[in-house]
Design an enzyme around this catalytic site. Structure first.
Site, mmCIF file in Angstrom:
data_model
loop_
_atom_site.group_PDB
_atom_site.id
_atom_site.type_symbol
_atom_site.label_atom_id
_atom_site.label_comp_id
_atom_site.label_asym_id
_atom_site.label_seq_id
_atom_site.Cartn_x
_atom_site.Cartn_y
_atom_site.Cartn_z
ATOM 1 N N LYS A 289 30.420 43.300 48.397
ATOM 2 C CA LYS A 289 30.797 44.327 47.413
ATOM 3 C C LYS A 289 31.293 43.688 46.126
ATOM 4 O O LYS A 289 32.215 42.877 46.136
ATOM 5 C CB LYS A 289 31.889 45.226 48.011
ATOM 6 C CG LYS A 289 32.506 46.230 47.015
ATOM 7 C CD LYS A 289 33.559 47.125 47.688
ATOM 8 C CE LYS A 289 34.277 48.033 46.686
ATOM 9 N NZ LYS A 289 35.322 48.870 47.334
ATOM 10 N N ASP A 294 38.028 48.813 40.120
ATOM 11 C CA ASP A 294 37.948 50.110 40.788
ATOM 12 C C ASP A 294 39.099 51.010 40.351
ATOM 13 O O ASP A 294 40.215 50.898 40.857
ATOM 14 C CB ASP A 294 37.968 49.909 42.312
ATOM 15 C CG ASP A 294 37.810 51.226 43.076
ATOM 16 O OD1 ASP A 294 37.467 52.244 42.439
ATOM 17 O OD2 ASP A 294 38.012 51.205 44.310
ATOM 18 N N LYS A 301 42.531 56.762 40.932
ATOM 19 C CA LYS A 301 43.624 56.197 41.721
ATOM 20 C C LYS A 301 44.934 56.379 40.976
ATOM 21 O O LYS A 301 44.942 56.422 39.741
ATOM 22 C CB LYS A 301 43.403 54.687 41.913
ATOM 23 C CG LYS A 301 42.334 54.306 42.892
ATOM 24 C CD LYS A 301 42.253 52.784 43.010
ATOM 25 C CE LYS A 301 41.140 52.377 43.950
ATOM 26 N NZ LYS A 301 41.343 52.802 45.348
ATOM 27 N N ASP A 312 38.413 43.878 43.721
ATOM 28 C CA ASP A 312 37.440 44.695 44.455
ATOM 29 C C ASP A 312 36.022 44.111 44.437
ATOM 30 O O ASP A 312 35.084 44.724 44.928
ATOM 31 C CB ASP A 312 37.458 46.129 43.895
ATOM 32 C CG ASP A 312 37.186 47.170 44.973
ATOM 33 O OD1 ASP A 312 37.338 46.849 46.166
ATOM 34 O OD2 ASP A 312 36.817 48.303 44.604
ATOM 35 N N ASP A 371 36.067 57.613 44.666
ATOM 36 C CA ASP A 371 36.790 56.381 44.984
ATOM 37 C C ASP A 371 36.235 55.695 46.237
ATOM 38 O O ASP A 371 36.582 54.559 46.519
ATOM 39 C CB ASP A 371 38.287 56.693 45.150
ATOM 40 C CG ASP A 371 39.155 55.455 45.087
ATOM 41 O OD1 ASP A 371 38.637 54.387 44.690
ATOM 42 O OD2 ASP A 371 40.351 55.555 45.429
ATOM 43 N N GLU A 373 33.464 54.293 46.578
ATOM 44 C CA GLU A 373 32.292 53.816 45.840
ATOM 45 C C GLU A 373 31.655 52.590 46.467
ATOM 46 O O GLU A 373 30.465 52.335 46.273
ATOM 47 C CB GLU A 373 32.684 53.517 44.385
ATOM 48 C CG GLU A 373 33.308 52.137 44.119
ATOM 49 C CD GLU A 373 34.637 51.902 44.816
ATOM 50 O OE1 GLU A 373 35.282 52.892 45.218
ATOM 51 O OE2 GLU A 373 35.039 50.725 44.970
ATOM 52 N N ARG A 375 30.926 51.726 49.604
ATOM 53 C CA ARG A 375 29.861 51.986 50.569
ATOM 54 C C ARG A 375 28.595 52.480 49.867
ATOM 55 O O ARG A 375 27.487 52.263 50.363
ATOM 56 C CB ARG A 375 30.373 52.971 51.633
ATOM 57 C CG ARG A 375 30.705 54.331 51.096
ATOM 58 C CD ARG A 375 31.621 55.118 52.026
ATOM 59 N NE ARG A 375 33.008 54.611 51.984
ATOM 60 C CZ ARG A 375 34.003 55.081 52.728
ATOM 61 N NH1 ARG A 375 33.778 56.058 53.592
ATOM 62 N NH2 ARG A 375 35.213 54.581 52.620
HETATM 63 N N1 BES Z 1 38.566 49.349 46.808
HETATM 64 C C1 BES Z 1 39.110 50.384 47.604
HETATM 65 C C2 BES Z 1 39.719 49.878 48.913
HETATM 66 C C3 BES Z 1 40.929 49.013 48.795
HETATM 67 C C4 BES Z 1 42.190 49.532 49.056
HETATM 68 C C5 BES Z 1 40.811 47.670 48.492
HETATM 69 C C6 BES Z 1 43.297 48.711 48.979
HETATM 70 C C7 BES Z 1 41.924 46.850 48.399
HETATM 71 C C8 BES Z 1 43.159 47.368 48.655
HETATM 72 C C9 BES Z 1 38.007 51.393 47.962
HETATM 73 O O1 BES Z 1 37.018 51.542 47.011
HETATM 74 C C10 BES Z 1 38.673 52.711 48.089
HETATM 75 O O2 BES Z 1 39.165 53.196 47.123
HETATM 76 N N2 BES Z 1 38.673 53.259 49.308
HETATM 77 C C11 BES Z 1 39.276 54.514 49.568
HETATM 78 C C12 BES Z 1 38.270 55.356 50.324
HETATM 79 C C13 BES Z 1 38.691 56.763 50.544
HETATM 80 C C14 BES Z 1 38.627 57.519 49.245
HETATM 81 C C15 BES Z 1 37.784 57.380 51.584
HETATM 82 C C16 BES Z 1 40.502 54.265 50.438
HETATM 83 O O3 BES Z 1 40.401 53.526 51.409
HETATM 84 O O4 BES Z 1 41.554 54.808 50.118
HETATM 85 ZN ZN ZN Z 2 36.643 49.919 45.801
HETATM 86 MN MN MN Z 3 37.494 52.931 45.499
#
Ligand code: BES
Ligand code: ZN
Ligand code: MN
Length: 534
Positions: A289, A294, A301, A312, A371, A373, A375
């Site tokens: 990724k 992000d 966020k 990210d 968010d 994104e 996947r």
């Molecule tokens: N990049 C984030 C995941 C992340 C969280 C990385 C903390 C490093 C530290 C990812 O893109 C994300 O935002 N995931 C969300 C998904 C949710 C909206 C289903 C998450 O895990 O909160």
């Molecule tokens: Zn992310």
């Molecule tokens: Mn995200």
């Protein structure tokens, strides 16, 4: 590492002591010595063999000094001592390793990392600020000692004025074991460790770079430079080519940013004769990724800690570093790294909740949270990587907050086909990155079904978020392909204090796991071919 134009973390030059008997005369400021904790307190084992610089009397006097200052030899301890007669170094640094019988490679790496950080801290007050050190931790294992010392001395100061790094270790020499015939394997172990250190450092530098200098186009150019300097084939698709070729999710995630997305592929093909003679070498597809920042997009966020989202793209940095390392280690395995690069921003042009995107290969996704994104862009990249019909697929991403909530910030999660998942987890623990196998419970697959598309990008329930993400990626994997997904959301970036050989900020995880997996697959292929040749 060759220059990328980015600020680079620094570390002292590492050397292997060629003559194991030259310890006493080494012209260094500090000699690093191992110590252990036994039933009756601290223990030293500095070798009594002929050629050891430490005679019995010297060892007893060092031991007494350590006892006097309360040293116990436990893991994590460091104690600075004055010089002893017969040794040219002006000081000793005793480093604790705990119980001698329970010493592991990871224990040695960690102690060496702690020693390096201590040497750096001591540097300004010793000598003229250019402190040279010789480490006897190498006598317990050249590979782990070198890795720990190297990785632990990495220091990233980015755009800070240079005086921040004025007083550092200037030279770090690793002493090999004194056993006869140890010299040859010491040299091999040392050079492998240097390749590993270079790869981890490369990934750390990329992850540490802020998003105003590392964005999809600049990142693609940096990867091209790194790849071609290593003699690898690099292919870059720009936003127009991506749209033409049907990478609808990568285009969708990238469309809210004025810095458009890219897809980069870096390939290593072994060219040594043994490899080509085998004919069909295994081919490993790596996917990582690469969200250069992000914000969450329209599903924005919260502000606190959003700055950590420069990390990210940690998955992409790890796979790029690993394919370069595979080539430097001359491994008998073909490797192709595929990295989707995008910046996830909110804008009038950004993808909205409710939008439906069409992936490369044809699957469709209802975007219910912008968010989630990672996947989306990984679906496109996995579909592309699988067109090459690889024998294995290793994908890694800073994918879910659920990974951090379930396993904490140091333990990567591994999901995938059970056999390969367990093999990758075991290798990860051997190299000290500690990944742990996690299930993909079948009932969670139904939580990512959509009424209007093949998939939805967030589960219909508020639980099982890490497994839901795993199932989402599984939808892009062809039947029968051994694959793993390594979720490193927490482990890729250290927001707390440094520990062992892990600095603040970028850690380089999971570079060492991926290198170990590639070596393991290459070793298996070599084993098979030598059996066939017999
Ligand atoms: N990049 C984030 C995941 C992340 C969280 C990385 C903390 C490093 C530290 C990812 O893109 C994300 O935002 N995931 C969300 C998904 C949710 C909206 C289903 C998450 O895990 O909160
Ligand atoms: Zn992310
Ligand atoms: Mn995200």
């Amino acid at each position: 590492m060759t220059s990328t134009g980015l600020p680079q973390g620094t570390m002292p030059p590492l050397e292997l002591l060629m003559d194991a008997s030259a310890v006493a005369d080494a012209d260094v400021d500090i000699l690093v010595i191992p110590s252990f904790s036994g039933d009756n307190g601290i223990e030293l084992s500095l070798g009594s063999a002929p050629g050891s610089p430490f005679d019995r009397e010297t060892q007893v006097s060092i031991w007494k000094s350590l006892v006097d200052i309360g040293a116990r030899g436990r893991a994590g301890e460091t104690h600075l001592l004055p010089a002893v007669p017969g040794i040219a170094a002006t000081r000793l640094l005793a480093v604790g390793l705990g119980d001698a019988d329970a010493l592991t490679d990871e224990g040695l790496r960690t102690a060496a990392g702690t020693a390096s950080r201590t040497l750096d801290r001591l540097s300004p007050s010793i000598g003229d600020g250019s402190v040279a050190a010789l480490s006897l931790l190498g006598t317990l294992g050249v590979g782990p000692a070198t890795e720990g010392h190297g990785l632990g001395s990495y220091m990233y100061t980015g755009a800070k004025s240079q005086d921040a790094q004025a007083a550092r270790i200037s030279r770090l020499i690793i002493a090999p074991p004194t056993a006869p015939r140890a010299a040859e394997s010491a040299a091999t172990d040392f050079s492998r460790a240097c390749v590993v250190i270079e790869a981890v450092t490369c990934a750390r530098d990329l992850v540490n770079a802020p998003a105003n200098i590392l964005y999809p186009d600049s990142y693609a150019r940096i990867i091209s430079d790194l790849g071609s300097q290593a003699g690898l084939t690099v292919e870059v698709l720009d936003e127009h080519q991506l749209a033409e070729q049907g990478f609808g999710a990568l285009v969708g995630v990238g469309q809210g940013s004025p810095r458009p997305p890219r897809l980069v592929r870096v390939s290593y093909r072994p060219d040594h004769p043994e490899a080509t003679a085998i004919g069909a070498l295994p081919h490993v597809a790596l996917v990582g990724k690469g969200v250069t920042f992000d914000t969450g997009g329209i599903s924005l966020k919260p502000s606190p800690n959003m700055g950590t989202m420069i990390s990210d793209m940690g998955g992409s940095a790890a796979v790029v570093a690993a394919v370069i390392a595979a080539s430097e280690l001359d491994l008998s395995v073909s490797v192709t790294a595929t990295v989707p690069l995008a910046e996830n921003m909110p804008d009038g042009t950004a993808v909205r909740p409710g939008d439906v995107l069409r992936h490369y290969g044809g699957l469709t996704t209802e975007v219910l949270n912008t968010d989630a994104e990672g996947r989306l862009i990984l679906g496109d990249a996995i579909a592309r990587a699988c067109e090459d019909r690889p024998d294995y697929l290793v994908e890694t991403a800073t994918l879910t907050g659920a990974q951090v909530r379930s396993l904490g910030d140091r333990t990567p999660a591994v999901m995938g086909t059970p056999g390969f998942r367990d093999r990758v987890s075991a290798l990860s623990r051997e190299v000290g990155e500690g990944a742990w196998p996690m299930p993909l419970p079948s009932e969670i697959a139904s939580d990512i079904r959509s009424d209007v598309a093949d998939l939805r990008n967030i589960p219909s329930k508020s639980w099982g978020g890490m497994a839901a993400a795993g199932h989402y990626l599984a939808a892009f994997i062809p039947e029968g392909l051994p694959w793993v997904h390594l979720d490193v959301a927490g482990p890729a970036y250290n927001t707390t204090a440094p520990y062992g050989y892990t600095p603040r900020r970028a850690t380089g995880v999971p570079v060492r796991t991926i290198i170990a997996v590639l070596e393991d697959i290459a070793g298996e292929a070599e084993g098979a071919s030598s059996t066939a040749a017999e």
